[in-house]
Scaffold this motif. Structure first.
Motif, PDB file in Angstrom:
ATOM      1  N   TYR A 154       0.822  -1.162   0.103  1.00 22.24           N
ATOM      2  CA  TYR A 154      -0.036  -0.100  -0.090  1.00 22.24           C
ATOM      3  C   TYR A 154       0.759   1.285  -0.042  1.00 22.24           C
ATOM      4  O   TYR A 154       0.749   2.317  -0.747  1.00 22.24           O
ATOM      5  CB  TYR A 154      -1.147   0.058   1.043  1.00 22.24           C
ATOM      6  N   PHE A 155       1.835   1.301   0.882  1.00 27.03           N
ATOM      7  CA  PHE A 155       2.982   2.334   0.803  1.00 27.03           C
ATOM      8  C   PHE A 155       3.611   2.648  -0.642  1.00 27.03           C
ATOM      9  O   PHE A 155       3.780   3.746  -0.863  1.00 27.03           O
ATOM     10  CB  PHE A 155       3.769   1.940   1.984  1.00 27.03           C
ATOM     11  N   PHE A 161      -0.793   8.060   0.551  1.00 26.60           N
ATOM     12  CA  PHE A 161      -0.287   7.417   1.861  1.00 26.60           C
ATOM     13  C   PHE A 161       1.173   7.460   2.064  1.00 26.60           C
ATOM     14  O   PHE A 161       1.677   7.980   3.025  1.00 26.60           O
ATOM     15  CB  PHE A 161      -0.958   6.117   1.841  1.00 26.60           C
ATOM     16  N   ARG A 162       1.933   7.262   0.817  1.00 30.98           N
ATOM     17  CA  ARG A 162       3.306   7.405   0.991  1.00 30.98           C
ATOM     18  C   ARG A 162       3.940   8.783   1.357  1.00 30.98           C
ATOM     19  O   ARG A 162       4.854   8.890   2.167  1.00 30.98           O
ATOM     20  CB  ARG A 162       3.949   6.691  -0.184  1.00 30.98           C
ATOM     21  N   SER A 163       3.122   9.624   0.702  1.00 35.85           N
ATOM     22  CA  SER A 163       3.554  11.008   0.910  1.00 35.85           C
ATOM     23  C   SER A 163       3.394  11.555   2.385  1.00 35.85           C
ATOM     24  O   SER A 163       4.283  12.249   2.601  1.00 35.85           O
ATOM     25  CB  SER A 163       2.820  11.931  -0.075  1.00 35.85           C
ATOM     26  N   LEU A 229      -3.869   9.305  12.985  1.00 36.60           N
ATOM     27  CA  LEU A 229      -5.002  10.046  12.954  1.00 36.60           C
ATOM     28  C   LEU A 229      -5.457  10.251  11.844  1.00 36.60           C
ATOM     29  O   LEU A 229      -6.866  10.182  11.631  1.00 36.60           O
ATOM     30  CB  LEU A 229      -4.642  11.394  13.696  1.00 36.60           C
ATOM     31  N   GLU A 230      -4.774  10.112  10.680  1.00 34.69           N
ATOM     32  CA  GLU A 230      -5.398  10.251   9.435  1.00 34.69           C
ATOM     33  C   GLU A 230      -6.293   8.996   8.851  1.00 34.69           C
ATOM     34  O   GLU A 230      -7.236   9.160   8.417  1.00 34.69           O
ATOM     35  CB  GLU A 230      -4.052  10.443   8.265  1.00 34.69           C
ATOM     36  N   ILE A 231      -5.704   7.904   9.501  1.00 34.79           N
ATOM     37  CA  ILE A 231      -6.264   6.616   9.238  1.00 34.79           C
ATOM     38  C   ILE A 231      -7.646   6.675   9.815  1.00 34.79           C
ATOM     39  O   ILE A 231      -8.655   6.251   9.281  1.00 34.79           O
ATOM     40  CB  ILE A 231      -5.346   5.535   9.461  1.00 34.79           C
TER      41      ILE A 231
END
Length: 256
Positions: A154-155, A161-163, A229-231
């Motif tokens: 996923y990364f 997500f990676r950024s 927190l974003e997740i």
């Protein structure tokens, strides 16, 4: 000339009383809940886990006791998750240790934390079942391998997500006082990304236990936990379901 035993005992008692007076006492309280929609409902869940960072002032004995007291009023079951194997990355970065030496030191620190804090539970009136568990234990499971490989993919494939993960790492390590050259900065950012992915995989393993009926859906931590927190806010919708269901309760301290 020798002092009488009575004098020695009186001096010792005074010293002990002074230590008790000087020892700080804290009360733990909620700082924030993510997602916000869970603010009034998370306490209905009976299980939680506390992420414990090693060599962190928020887990000194007086503050750790305050957290344990708070948990004992809220939950029936709590896993005390010791970030031992992940702390090796911190040691590699902050003390420039070789990986194998950092691993050994981190595992030793994790064991020491448990031994030095077990006594706290005998001083707290509680109805909560507390269990110490280490990240190094969880990393040996098949579930961990599954979640970590999925998060790696996923990364690599999801730019947003990676950024985000790289940005948190860059923000942490970009400090004028450290004056890192570009190569070392990029190395530290890479290690930080590895730290986050390992952390997420371990949390997903906890969530899978009984998922979606039970698991350990509430994560407690005294401080900021960045990308999680974003997740929890739903900003990375294609990440594994176990992480998307997480409720994060940030704690703060107040001196008594």
């Amino acid at each position: 000339m020798t002092c009488s035993p009575l004098f020695d005992l009186e001096e010792l008692n005074i010293s002990q009383k002074s230590d008790l007076i000087l020892e700080p006492r804290y009360r733990a309280n909620i700082d924030s809940v993510t997602p916000l929609s869970a603010r009034k409902t998370f306490e209905k869940l009976d299980s939680c886990f506390l992420g414990i960072s090693l060599n962190n002032s928020n887990f000194e004995p007086a503050k750790f006791k305050a957290i344990v007291e708070w948990i004992s009023r809220k939950f029936s079951h709590c896993i005390l998750l010791i970030g031992d194997s992940m702390h090796r990355i911190t040691l590699e970065i902050t003390r420039s240790l070789e990986p194998e030496i950092a691993v050994a030191e981190a595992l030793k620190m994790g064991s020491s934390f448990i031994q030095e804090n077990e006594h706290i539970f005998s001083t707290v009136e509680r109805q909560t079942t507390f269990v110490f568990e280490t990240c190094s234990q969880i990393k040996t499971s098949k579930d961990y391998v599954y979640f970590y490989s999925g998060l790696q993919a996923y990364f690599e494939n999801d730019t947003k997500f990676r950024s985000s993960i790289e940005a948190f790492g860059r923000k942490y390590h970009t400090n004028p006082l450290r004056n890192l050259n570009n190569d070392l900065l990029e190395q530290h950012i890479r290690l930080s990304c590895e730290y986050f992915l390992e952390e997420f995989a371990i949390i997903a393993c906890l969530q899978k236990r009984g998922f979606p009926v039970r698991g350990f859906p509430v994560m407690l931590y005294p401080g900021s936990i960045g990308p999680l927190l974003e997740i929890a806010n739903g900003e990375h919708p294609d990440i594994c379901e176990e992480l998307k269901q997480l409720v994060i309760v940030a704690l703060k301290f107040k001196k008594r």
